[in-house]
Design an enzyme around this catalytic site. Structure first.
Site, PDB file in Angstrom:
ATOM      1  N   GLU A 120       3.614   4.952   6.940  1.00 23.72           N
ATOM      2  CA  GLU A 120       4.343   4.045   6.044  1.00 23.72           C
ATOM      3  C   GLU A 120       5.813   4.452   5.995  1.00 23.72           C
ATOM      4  OE1 GLU A 120       1.870   2.571   2.523  1.00 23.72           O
ATOM      5  OE2 GLU A 120       1.481   4.714   2.564  1.00 23.72           O
ATOM      6  N   LYS A 135       4.123   9.033   4.013  1.00 31.16           N
ATOM      7  CA  LYS A 135       5.169   8.154   3.478  1.00 31.16           C
ATOM      8  C   LYS A 135       6.497   8.495   4.139  1.00 31.16           C
ATOM      9  CE  LYS A 135       2.504   6.736  -0.034  1.00 31.16           C
ATOM     10  NZ  LYS A 135       1.869   5.422   0.043  1.00 31.16           N
ATOM     11  N   ASP A 190      -5.072   9.721  -2.139  1.00 32.39           N
ATOM     12  CA  ASP A 190      -4.568   8.343  -2.177  1.00 32.39           C
ATOM     13  C   ASP A 190      -4.992   7.547  -0.937  1.00 32.39           C
ATOM     14  OD1 ASP A 190      -2.831   6.287  -3.350  1.00 32.39           O
ATOM     15  OD2 ASP A 190      -1.506   6.656  -1.644  1.00 32.39           O
ATOM     16  N   HIS A 201      -9.198   4.871   2.182  1.00 29.22           N
ATOM     17  CA  HIS A 201      -8.873   3.956   3.284  1.00 29.22           C
ATOM     18  C   HIS A 201      -9.164   4.563   4.660  1.00 29.22           C
ATOM     19  CE1 HIS A 201      -7.110   1.838   0.045  1.00 29.22           C
ATOM     20  NE2 HIS A 201      -5.908   2.368   0.085  1.00 29.22           N
ATOM     21  N   LYS A 259      -8.967  -6.214   4.946  1.00 27.07           N
ATOM     22  CA  LYS A 259      -8.006  -6.614   5.987  1.00 27.07           C
ATOM     23  C   LYS A 259      -8.761  -7.190   7.176  1.00 27.07           C
ATOM     24  CE  LYS A 259      -4.624  -3.045   4.796  1.00 27.07           C
ATOM     25  NZ  LYS A 259      -3.254  -3.506   4.672  1.00 27.07           N
ATOM     26  N   LYS A 284      -9.567   1.301  -6.980  1.00 31.72           N
ATOM     27  CA  LYS A 284      -9.308   2.731  -6.795  1.00 31.72           C
ATOM     28  C   LYS A 284      -8.147   3.148  -7.693  1.00 31.72           C
ATOM     29  CE  LYS A 284      -6.492   4.470  -3.413  1.00 31.72           C
ATOM     30  NZ  LYS A 284      -5.073   4.163  -3.273  1.00 31.72           N
TER      31      LYS A 284
HETATM   32  C1  BG6 Z   1      -2.716   2.036  -1.577  1.00 33.65           C
HETATM   33  C2  BG6 Z   1      -2.069   3.360  -1.804  1.00 33.65           C
HETATM   34  O1  BG6 Z   1      -4.082   2.102  -1.858  1.00 33.65           O
HETATM   35  O2  BG6 Z   1      -2.531   1.648  -0.208  1.00 33.65           O
HETATM   36  C3  BG6 Z   1      -0.602   3.299  -1.442  1.00 33.65           C
HETATM   37  O3  BG6 Z   1      -2.211   3.734  -3.157  1.00 33.65           O
HETATM   38  C4  BG6 Z   1      -0.408   2.780  -0.044  1.00 33.65           C
HETATM   39  O4  BG6 Z   1       0.012   4.585  -1.581  1.00 33.65           O
HETATM   40  C5  BG6 Z   1      -1.188   1.489   0.159  1.00 33.65           C
HETATM   41  O5  BG6 Z   1       0.978   2.552   0.149  1.00 33.65           O
HETATM   42  C6  BG6 Z   1      -1.138   1.066   1.617  1.00 33.65           C
HETATM   43  O6  BG6 Z   1      -1.700  -0.213   1.727  1.00 33.65           O
HETATM   44  P1  BG6 Z   1      -1.196  -1.239   2.837  1.00 33.65           P
HETATM   45  O7  BG6 Z   1      -2.087  -2.415   2.672  1.00 33.65           O
HETATM   46  O8  BG6 Z   1       0.253  -1.504   2.567  1.00 33.65           O
HETATM   47  O9  BG6 Z   1      -1.387  -0.537   4.155  1.00 33.65           O
END
Ligand code: BG6
Length: 484
Positions: free
Chosen positions: A216, A331, A235, A240, A182, A148
């Site tokens: 996050e 974030k 993003d 996701h 995951k 991605k």
């Molecule tokens: C990525 C995004 O695909 O996934 C990021 O571009 C994000 O912005 C990340 O922080 C989160 O992934 P994980 O595995 O840390 O939850």
């Protein structure tokens, strides 16, 4: 513990962008860990490819450093590292020109699985795919892996799909969404389809609403240039969170088979209603805690890109009509916490007094950290004083329940790369799925661009903008707390 590692077939894996950030952080350390676990056959090889002139030795030194930096000390075994490094070679290649390709061809074995990982800007996908074909490098067992962002809207995703399809069959294209790799995300399918317990209740008749949270603590400093053009919607939500929603909402596939699973996910995406403006809250983090604001991080004081989004999503099908899915991600929030909470409805009739303390049943699936499941049920509050009820958790932590097996589980990239070699596309997005996700996302983004909406500021270390609370309050519901 008995090893459950099954070696994959022999392979040559080429990483375009082999010296880049993703290769150093995830792909190469991941491959080393799979080799350490005994899953990589003895002759399998990894070829780094990038524009810069490097020798094999220089590339090996870079990978040794990456292992040092990104693999936990307990799993850095000097012998295994040396063996892994000896599998590596490097080709300086011009993605859009002719140099380097003959050397790559000479290195590849045509009779083993060939995987080509495009860890480069999407603008190079077409050139790479074309050269792999015209230079006769891709053999019958070739497959390509793409990262991605897969497009930034429907039109660009379609164009990318068309570019790849000109050179590779869909069965050879592996679009990565690392959330699908995951363990806890795969577990959503196990929980739903290996238990009779949940499925009869898994519908709007019994489910009041679903909350999906991916919070996050990190900001976007260091990747502002990419992030400011994307925002949380592109993003995180389009990919996701969409995948999480699909795994919760989809019908049982007839078999755990790549296309059967992806067909069901696609049906969910196509059943998503457009989201009206009043069902979306966007936010941008302010400065705080010694860190800069979003605007400072992206070095764009006029940016209207969101670092937080909450939205209420409706699925128009028989199973889910009337059950909203509330999604939020952002974030610099209070904690790193991803979870899915399914809140059930009230029993149709209560035999207990109103004052008895009734609360809804909630099934919480914790995706990260502290992976596990928590089912909140009502029981009698012990002791005298009549029939009083109390809500208690049936709590299961993976770490406690599964011990070493949990601790040693491969991370998302390790799992996904091995699936590429095995030729299993279940955990990869199909082209039509990505396009359907953009078809739903585009009007939402266009809406706020046309209106000139600005995200609301929020303090770092909180759970996001105030208005996100209202999104649920006005429906008589509330977000689960993001705990620090
Ligand atoms: C990525 C995004 O695909 O996934 C990021 O571009 C994000 O912005 C990340 O922080 C989160 O992934 P994980 O595995 O840390 O939850």
């Amino acid at each position: 513990m008995v090893s459950r590692v099954i070696p994959v077939d022999d392979f040559d894996l080429v990483i375009f962008g082999g010296t880049g950030d993703l290769a150093r952080r995830k792909i190469l350390p991941g491959l080393y860990l799979r080799a350490l676990a005994g899953q990589v056959p003895p002759d399998a090889r990894v070829i780094g490819a990038a524009r810069a002139e490097n020798t094999d030795e220089e590339f090996r030194a870079l990978v040794a450093e990456a292992i040092e930096e990104f693999v936990p000390a307990a799993r850095r075994d000097p012998e295994a590292i040396a063996a892994f490094l000896s599998r590596l070679s490097y080709v300086a290649i011009d993605a859009t020109g002719d140099s380097g390709w003959p050397r790559l061809k000479a290195l590849m074995r045509p009779d083993v699985v060939q995987a080509f990982y495009f860890s480069v800007a999407p603008s190079l996908f077409g050139a790479l795919a074309e050269r792999l074909n015209t230079q006769n490098i891709a053999g019958p067992q070739a497959r390509i892996v793409v990262e991605k962002p897969f497009g930034r809207d429907l039109a660009s995703a379609r164009a990318l799909n068309a570019t790849l399809a000109a050179h590779f069959d869909e069965s050879q294209i592996y679009r990565i969404d690392h959330y699908l790799g995951k363990e806890t995300v795969q577990n959503l399918m196990a929980v739903r389809f290996a238990n009779i317990l949940f499925e009869p209740l898994w519908k709007s008749e019994y489910v009041d609403h679903v909350q999906i949270t991916v919070a996050e603590t990190v900001g976007v400093a260091g990747r502002g240039a990419y992030y400011d053009k994307s925002g949380a919607m592109r993003d995180m939500v389009q990919n996701h969170m969409m995948q999480l929603l699909c795994l919760i909402a989809m019908e049982p596939p007839y078999h755990f088979d790549p296309n059967a699973v992806r067909d069901e996910k696609l049906k969910v995406i196509r059943a998503l209603d457009p989201v009206p403006a009043q069902d979306i809250v966007r936010g941008q983090y302010l400065a705080g805690g010694g860190e800069g604001s979003y605007l400072a991080d992206v070095e764009n004081p006029a940016s209207t890109t969101e670092s937080y989004i909450a939205l209420k999503v409706a699925i128009s099908n028989w199973r889910w009509k009337g059950t909203p899915f509330y999604l939020r991600t952002g974030k610099r929030l209070r904690a790193r916490e991803s979870e899915i909470a399914i809140t059930f409805r009230e029993p149709p009739h209560s035999i207990f007094d109103d004052a008895s303390g009734w609360k809804e049943n909630v099934l919480v699936i914790r995706l990260q950290p502290d992976e596990g499941m928590n089912m909140k049920v009502m029981i009698k509050d012990p002791g005298p004083g009549g029939m009083r009820l109390v809500q208690v958790p049936l709590d299961m932590s993976y770490a406690e329940a599964l011990g070493d097996a949990h601790d040693d589980a491969p991370d998302a990239y390790e799992r996904l790369i091995m699936d590429v070699i095995r030729g299993n596309q279940t955990l990869f997005m199909r082209g039509d799925e990505v396009e359907a996700a953009w078809a739903w996302t585009d009007p939402i983004i266009e809406g706020w661009e046309t209106r000139g909406d600005r995200p609301q500021p929020y303090d770092p270390g909180t759970s996001g903008p105030e208005d996100a609370l209202m999104l649920m309050h006005r429906d008589g519901r509330r977000w689960r707390e993001i705990k620090s």
